[in-house]
Write a protein that holds these residues in place. Sequence first.
Motif, PDB file in Angstrom:
ATOM      1  N   LYS A  41       0.857  -1.184   0.000  1.00  0.00           N
ATOM      2  CA  LYS A  41       0.000   0.000   0.000  1.00  0.00           C
ATOM      3  C   LYS A  41       0.889   1.228   0.000  1.00  0.00           C
ATOM      4  O   LYS A  41       1.702   1.421   0.906  1.00  0.00           O
ATOM      5  CB  LYS A  41      -0.940   0.020   1.207  1.00  0.00           C
ATOM      6  N   ASP A  42       0.762   2.021  -1.054  1.00  0.00           N
ATOM      7  CA  ASP A  42       1.544   3.252  -1.197  1.00  0.00           C
ATOM      8  C   ASP A  42       3.036   2.998  -0.995  1.00  0.00           C
ATOM      9  O   ASP A  42       3.733   3.746  -0.309  1.00  0.00           O
ATOM     10  CB  ASP A  42       1.043   4.320  -0.229  1.00  0.00           C
ATOM     11  N   GLY A  43       3.501   1.912  -1.603  1.00  0.00           N
ATOM     12  CA  GLY A  43       4.925   1.610  -1.610  1.00  0.00           C
ATOM     13  C   GLY A  43       5.402   0.686  -0.528  1.00  0.00           C
ATOM     14  O   GLY A  43       6.457   0.059  -0.656  1.00  0.00           O
ATOM     15  N   LYS A  44       4.668   0.578   0.569  1.00  0.00           N
ATOM     16  CA  LYS A  44       5.133  -0.180   1.735  1.00  0.00           C
ATOM     17  C   LYS A  44       4.534  -1.584   1.766  1.00  0.00           C
ATOM     18  O   LYS A  44       3.369  -1.776   1.444  1.00  0.00           O
ATOM     19  CB  LYS A  44       4.764   0.568   3.019  1.00  0.00           C
ATOM     20  N   ILE A  45       5.344  -2.559   2.177  1.00  0.00           N
ATOM     21  CA  ILE A  45       4.850  -3.907   2.417  1.00  0.00           C
ATOM     22  C   ILE A  45       4.074  -3.883   3.730  1.00  0.00           C
ATOM     23  O   ILE A  45       4.661  -3.761   4.815  1.00  0.00           O
ATOM     24  CB  ILE A  45       5.997  -4.923   2.494  1.00  0.00           C
ATOM     25  N   VAL A  46       2.757  -3.989   3.636  1.00  0.00           N
ATOM     26  CA  VAL A  46       1.913  -3.913   4.835  1.00  0.00           C
ATOM     27  C   VAL A  46       1.534  -5.293   5.352  1.00  0.00           C
ATOM     28  O   VAL A  46       1.044  -5.419   6.481  1.00  0.00           O
ATOM     29  CB  VAL A  46       0.650  -3.064   4.576  1.00  0.00           C
ATOM     30  N   ASP A  47       1.768  -6.318   4.539  1.00  0.00           N
ATOM     31  CA  ASP A  47       1.521  -7.681   4.984  1.00  0.00           C
ATOM     32  C   ASP A  47       2.472  -8.606   4.244  1.00  0.00           C
ATOM     33  O   ASP A  47       2.657  -8.476   3.023  1.00  0.00           O
ATOM     34  CB  ASP A  47       0.068  -8.091   4.715  1.00  0.00           C
ATOM     35  N   ALA A  48       3.104  -9.513   4.972  1.00  0.00           N
ATOM     36  CA  ALA A  48       4.057 -10.450   4.373  1.00  0.00           C
ATOM     37  C   ALA A  48       3.847 -11.824   4.980  1.00  0.00           C
ATOM     38  O   ALA A  48       3.905 -11.991   6.209  1.00  0.00           O
ATOM     39  CB  ALA A  48       5.489  -9.978   4.609  1.00  0.00           C
ATOM     40  N   ASP A  96      14.994  -2.427   9.167  1.00  0.00           N
ATOM     41  CA  ASP A  96      14.996  -0.969   9.247  1.00  0.00           C
ATOM     42  C   ASP A  96      13.810  -0.463   8.437  1.00  0.00           C
ATOM     43  O   ASP A  96      13.069  -1.254   7.827  1.00  0.00           O
ATOM     44  CB  ASP A  96      16.326  -0.370   8.750  1.00  0.00           C
ATOM     45  N   GLU A  97      13.620   0.843   8.409  1.00  0.00           N
ATOM     46  CA  GLU A  97      12.434   1.397   7.750  1.00  0.00           C
ATOM     47  C   GLU A  97      12.407   1.093   6.259  1.00  0.00           C
ATOM     48  O   GLU A  97      11.346   0.813   5.680  1.00  0.00           O
ATOM     49  CB  GLU A  97      12.385   2.912   7.968  1.00  0.00           C
ATOM     50  N   GLY A  98      13.561   1.119   5.606  1.00  0.00           N
ATOM     51  CA  GLY A  98      13.606   0.910   4.167  1.00  0.00           C
ATOM     52  C   GLY A  98      13.396  -0.513   3.724  1.00  0.00           C
ATOM     53  O   GLY A  98      13.156  -0.770   2.537  1.00  0.00           O
ATOM     54  N   ALA A  99      13.448  -1.467   4.662  1.00  0.00           N
ATOM     55  CA  ALA A  99      13.334  -2.877   4.285  1.00  0.00           C
ATOM     56  C   ALA A  99      11.940  -3.242   3.801  1.00  0.00           C
ATOM     57  O   ALA A  99      11.775  -4.251   3.108  1.00  0.00           O
ATOM     58  CB  ALA A  99      13.727  -3.764   5.462  1.00  0.00           C
ATOM     59  N   ARG A 100      10.935  -2.446   4.126  1.00  0.00           N
ATOM     60  CA  ARG A 100       9.567  -2.729   3.660  1.00  0.00           C
ATOM     61  C   ARG A 100       9.200  -1.912   2.418  1.00  0.00           C
ATOM     62  O   ARG A 100       8.041  -1.938   1.989  1.00  0.00           O
ATOM     63  CB  ARG A 100       8.557  -2.505   4.792  1.00  0.00           C
ATOM     64  N   TYR A 101      10.165  -1.235   1.839  1.00  0.00           N
ATOM     65  CA  TYR A 101       9.966  -0.551   0.564  1.00  0.00           C
ATOM     66  C   TYR A 101      10.866  -1.200  -0.482  1.00  0.00           C
ATOM     67  O   TYR A 101      11.797  -1.939  -0.160  1.00  0.00           O
ATOM     68  CB  TYR A 101      10.273   0.939   0.698  1.00  0.00           C
ATOM     69  N   ILE A 102      10.589  -0.920  -1.751  1.00  0.00           N
ATOM     70  CA  ILE A 102      11.257  -1.629  -2.845  1.00  0.00           C
ATOM     71  C   ILE A 102      12.381  -0.782  -3.437  1.00  0.00           C
ATOM     72  O   ILE A 102      12.217   0.411  -3.718  1.00  0.00           O
ATOM     73  CB  ILE A 102      10.244  -2.000  -3.941  1.00  0.00           C
ATOM     74  N   GLY A 103      13.543  -1.447  -3.627  1.00  0.00           N
ATOM     75  CA  GLY A 103      14.702  -0.766  -4.186  1.00  0.00           C
ATOM     76  C   GLY A 103      15.043  -1.144  -5.604  1.00  0.00           C
ATOM     77  O   GLY A 103      15.916  -0.519  -6.216  1.00  0.00           O
ATOM     78  N   GLU A 104      14.364  -2.160  -6.168  1.00  0.00           N
ATOM     79  CA  GLU A 104      14.720  -2.596  -7.531  1.00  0.00           C
ATOM     80  C   GLU A 104      13.568  -3.361  -8.157  1.00  0.00           C
ATOM     81  O   GLU A 104      12.886  -4.146  -7.494  1.00  0.00           O
ATOM     82  CB  GLU A 104      15.963  -3.495  -7.474  1.00  0.00           C
ATOM     83  N   GLY A 130      15.481   6.750  -3.740  1.00  0.00           N
ATOM     84  CA  GLY A 130      15.484   7.311  -2.404  1.00  0.00           C
ATOM     85  C   GLY A 130      15.407   6.304  -1.281  1.00  0.00           C
ATOM     86  O   GLY A 130      15.454   6.685  -0.108  1.00  0.00           O
ATOM     87  N   ASN A 131      15.287   5.011  -1.603  1.00  0.00           N
ATOM     88  CA  ASN A 131      15.156   4.024  -0.532  1.00  0.00           C
ATOM     89  C   ASN A 131      16.521   3.556  -0.056  1.00  0.00           C
ATOM     90  O   ASN A 131      17.380   3.187  -0.855  1.00  0.00           O
ATOM     91  CB  ASN A 131      14.338   2.812  -0.985  1.00  0.00           C
ATOM     92  N   THR A 132      16.712   3.572   1.261  1.00  0.00           N
ATOM     93  CA  THR A 132      17.955   3.095   1.859  1.00  0.00           C
ATOM     94  C   THR A 132      17.629   2.027   2.886  1.00  0.00           C
ATOM     95  O   THR A 132      16.621   2.093   3.584  1.00  0.00           O
ATOM     96  CB  THR A 132      18.737   4.232   2.539  1.00  0.00           C
ATOM     97  N   SER A 133      18.499   1.016   2.975  1.00  0.00           N
ATOM     98  CA  SER A 133      18.256  -0.094   3.884  1.00  0.00           C
ATOM     99  C   SER A 133      19.526  -0.913   4.018  1.00  0.00           C
ATOM    100  O   SER A 133      20.406  -0.876   3.150  1.00  0.00           O
ATOM    101  CB  SER A 133      17.122  -0.986   3.360  1.00  0.00           C
ATOM    102  N   GLY A 134      19.607  -1.685   5.093  1.00  0.00           N
ATOM    103  CA  GLY A 134      20.704  -2.618   5.263  1.00  0.00           C
ATOM    104  C   GLY A 134      20.498  -3.923   4.536  1.00  0.00           C
ATOM    105  O   GLY A 134      21.388  -4.770   4.512  1.00  0.00           O
TER     106      GLY A 134
END
Length: 371
Positions: free
Chosen positions: A251-258, A274-282, A322-326
Amino acid sequence: MRDQRLDTLAHNLINYSIDLKPGEKVLIENFGIQRELVKALVKEAYAAGGQPFVSLKDNQIERELLLGATLPQFKLQADFETAVMKEMDAYIGLRAFDNINAKADVPADKNGIYSQTVQYMHSNVRVKQTKWVVLRYPNQAMAQLAGRSLEGFEDFYFDVCNLDYSKMDEAMKPLQSLMERTDRVRLVGPGTDLSFSIKDIPAIRCSGQNNIPDGEVYTAPVKDSVNGVLTHNTPSPYNGTTFENIKLTFKDGKIVDATCSNEPEKLNAILDTDEGARYIGEFAIGVNPYIAEPMQDILFDEKIRGSFHFTPGQCYDEAYNGNTSGIHWDMVNIQRADYGGGQIFFDDVLIRDNGLFVLPELEALNPDNLK
């Protein structure tokens, strides 16, 4: 007698993948020691006028270190490796695993320490500041994962790794151009209906420069544009655990259920790194003509013909959203008819159907035309 195909591979890695120039320094880092290829790489680096440096690491020792890891300890390890990496012009990462599940019993918090320190260094120093390529080595474990004899897997491996990547690079250019003109993407398949934008984000051809094997064109979604459901139909290994039947709701870029069928708590722990892990980088489209089946090794699986992958976590600078994550976790979906089929639409135009490109300008990327 050494397999001459190793010499061909070493030559291609030094002279094509990292294009080592006289006087340049290259770090050859080998997990799971494979002396013959390391020796061939050192020889080729010297022949190119370069300065090779070698780091040999043992997977069982790495596991033991992780079991007792502390954040200050691994910050210091990352500082040490960062100092070395900053001296390098190029990097070759050779990884050979006798057991892909060797780290399955490493606690999630210990893997998180590694992600935040050493892995973060690789994403933000090695990837950004060196010419680099990573690859696997053919061994009994990989042959078993692929369901082949060692000899049969070696033939497959060298077909995949020593193909004409310059021909693939040329065939990728129309897809790259199309992606860079596209706004809306829709992915459809069994359990999947996902929409997002890639507007104004560059598309990058991957044809043997950073990965061996290779064969993908990637970009990234606009960070908050992803909506819908994505169900993965291939096993997805990460940090020593192989996850089955991963289903992600956005929903709006974020993984809200996995969810997944085997380790849902561990899956969500990774996505909570971290916060960026639930958004997509590729977002990437796989095209390697020789790779057809998943073998729980992402360097191969993300290149499967007729596939795409969608990646929670860190984006690449080349396709920055703009997404950053470990973390950077490539999850693969195969859209060929033998895997249930599926379609890719760019701005409501069908570009790939059941794993085959249907636009005339993209047909050069279909398997029979790349071999």
